[in-house]
Design an enzyme around this catalytic site. Structure first.
Site, PDB file in Angstrom:
ATOM      1  N   LYS A 201     -30.803 -52.744  18.595  1.00  0.00           N
ATOM      2  CA  LYS A 201     -30.013 -53.291  19.472  1.00  0.00           C
ATOM      3  C   LYS A 201     -30.757 -53.237  20.956  1.00  0.00           C
ATOM      4  CE  LYS A 201     -25.765 -51.278  17.206  1.00  0.00           C
ATOM      5  NZ  LYS A 201     -26.568 -51.548  15.748  1.00  0.00           N
TER       6      LYS A 201
ATOM      7  N   GLY B  18     -21.489 -53.451  12.537  1.00  0.00           N
ATOM      8  CA  GLY B  18     -20.974 -53.307  11.157  1.00  0.00           C
ATOM      9  C   GLY B  18     -19.641 -52.367  11.178  1.00  0.00           C
ATOM     10  N   ASN B  19     -19.548 -51.228  12.003  1.00  0.00           N
ATOM     11  CA  ASN B  19     -18.232 -50.548  12.289  1.00  0.00           C
ATOM     12  C   ASN B  19     -17.086 -51.388  12.653  1.00  0.00           C
ATOM     13  OD1 ASN B  19     -19.996 -50.619  14.866  1.00  0.00           O
ATOM     14  ND2 ASN B  19     -18.020 -49.714  15.685  1.00  0.00           N
TER      15      ASN B  19
ATOM     16  N   LYS C 172     -34.312 -53.290   5.753  1.00  0.00           N
ATOM     17  CA  LYS C 172     -33.046 -53.508   6.306  1.00  0.00           C
ATOM     18  C   LYS C 172     -31.886 -53.002   5.350  1.00  0.00           C
ATOM     19  CE  LYS C 172     -29.772 -55.516   8.824  1.00  0.00           C
ATOM     20  NZ  LYS C 172     -29.686 -54.856  10.252  1.00  0.00           N
TER      21      LYS C 172
ATOM     22  N   LYS D 223     -28.877 -58.732  12.707  1.00  0.00           N
ATOM     23  CA  LYS D 223     -28.045 -59.561  13.524  1.00  0.00           C
ATOM     24  C   LYS D 223     -28.165 -59.372  14.825  1.00  0.00           C
ATOM     25  CE  LYS D 223     -24.288 -56.319  14.567  1.00  0.00           C
ATOM     26  NZ  LYS D 223     -25.258 -55.291  14.689  1.00  0.00           N
TER      27      LYS D 223
END
Length: 307
Positions: free
Chosen positions: A265, A9-10, A122, A207
């Site tokens: 991740k 998102g960054n 989430k 994601k």
């Protein structure tokens, strides 16, 4: 190599920034610069997060007096795929003259009985103080939870089962296109057991887990997860913190990485490597090319097996 790139998102919006289009375009310019060298040498499929964007659209939809009911999360997710996909496609078009660029709205199948629907986890939307978050929760019927920098809305995050446009993505890759797809984990849908008819659901799929599934379904060689830290750290945020340059799926699953940040991740990298025998890596956006060359980030290799 065929590389699936998962942008954090960054890549589009840093914590605390105003979610203006111009701010996001500046970050997208940075993404294009970071990925251009990779795209010259490898076949890329790009996925991206959408947490801040879908949260903003949800707030706007809730407050719009023209609507009798706010838009559901699946449709808001589709909107973010279109917006972010367009920003990425236009910028990569300029950064990679002569390349075909395709942005595809993508749907991800989930199970209607996934237990995640009963346990929202989430994070979406902006960070608030606890007082503000509790007021919004009461007003809008939200679930909220504490994030690293404050309080945010949480929604169900079911596990991705299948990406419905995989064959179309394969076709685009055969035509030589760089494909942008599965943004925000894909639009979450369920399929009727008898007819197969699709229904959108109120959820946001992780994601990174969708990126791992996408990489597996596309038979990718490499899953590259880009974030805002240079690598995975053991005991992150403690005096014993240390970088982890190499790891296996077993190492990552025993690392105790938090669900709200590095956990998804590391699990995505472990799933892809464990299921396919391919390679994955986690590291900083600026070092994307160096990570693939083995000079930066955390490289995830298959576990050694007997014999």
């Amino acid at each position: 190599m065929r590389i699936v790139v998962a942008l954090g998102g960054n890549a589009l919006l840093h914590r605390g920034e105003r979610p203006d289009a111009a701010v996001q375009q500046t970050h997208i310019d940075h993404v294009a610069t970071a990925l251009a060298a990779l795209a010259q040498e490898h076949e890329l499929v790009i996925t991206h997060g959408n947490g801040p964007q879908i949260g903003l659209l949800a707030m706007e939809s809730e407050a719009d007096p023209a609507l009798s009911a706010p838009y559901p999360l699946d449709l808001l997710g589709a909107q973010t795929q279109g917006m972010i996909g367009s920003l990425l496609a236009r910028t990569l078009h300029d950064a990679l003259p002569g390349h075909r660029i395709a942005a595809l709205v993508t749907h991800t199948l989930v199970r209607p009985d996934d237990p995640a629907f009963a346990r929202p986890t989430k994070f979406v939307g902006q960070v608030h103080s606890r007082t503000t978050a509790e007021k919004l929760a009461r007003k809008r019927g939200w679930h909220i939870a504490h994030d690293t920098a404050g309080w945010r809305r949480v929604v169900p995050s079911p596990s991705p089962e299948r990406i419905l446009e995989t064959d179309t993505i394969h076709d685009l890759l055969r035509l030589g296109a760089l494909v942008i797809c599965a943004g925000g984990g894909g639009v979450p849908v369920t399929a009727d057991r008898d007819s197969g008819a699709l229904t959108g659901v109120e959820a946001v799929i992780d994601k990174d887990l969708t990126a791992a599934l996408l990489a597996e379904e596309l038979k990718a060689d490499f899953l590259l997860i880009l974030t805002d830290v240079p690598c995975v750290y053991e005991k992150y945020g403690t005096p014993d913190q240390r970088p982890l340059p190499d790891a296996t799926p077993t190492d990552l699953r025993h690392g105790g990485f938090p669900d709200g940040s590095m956990g998804p991740k590391t699990e995505a990298a472990a799933r892809f490597v464990g299921r396919t025998g391919g390679l994955a890596a986690i590291g900083a956006l600026d070092a994307a090319y160096e990570i693939v060359q083995g000079r930066s980030g955390t490289l995830v290799r298959p576990d050694l097996t007997a014999g």
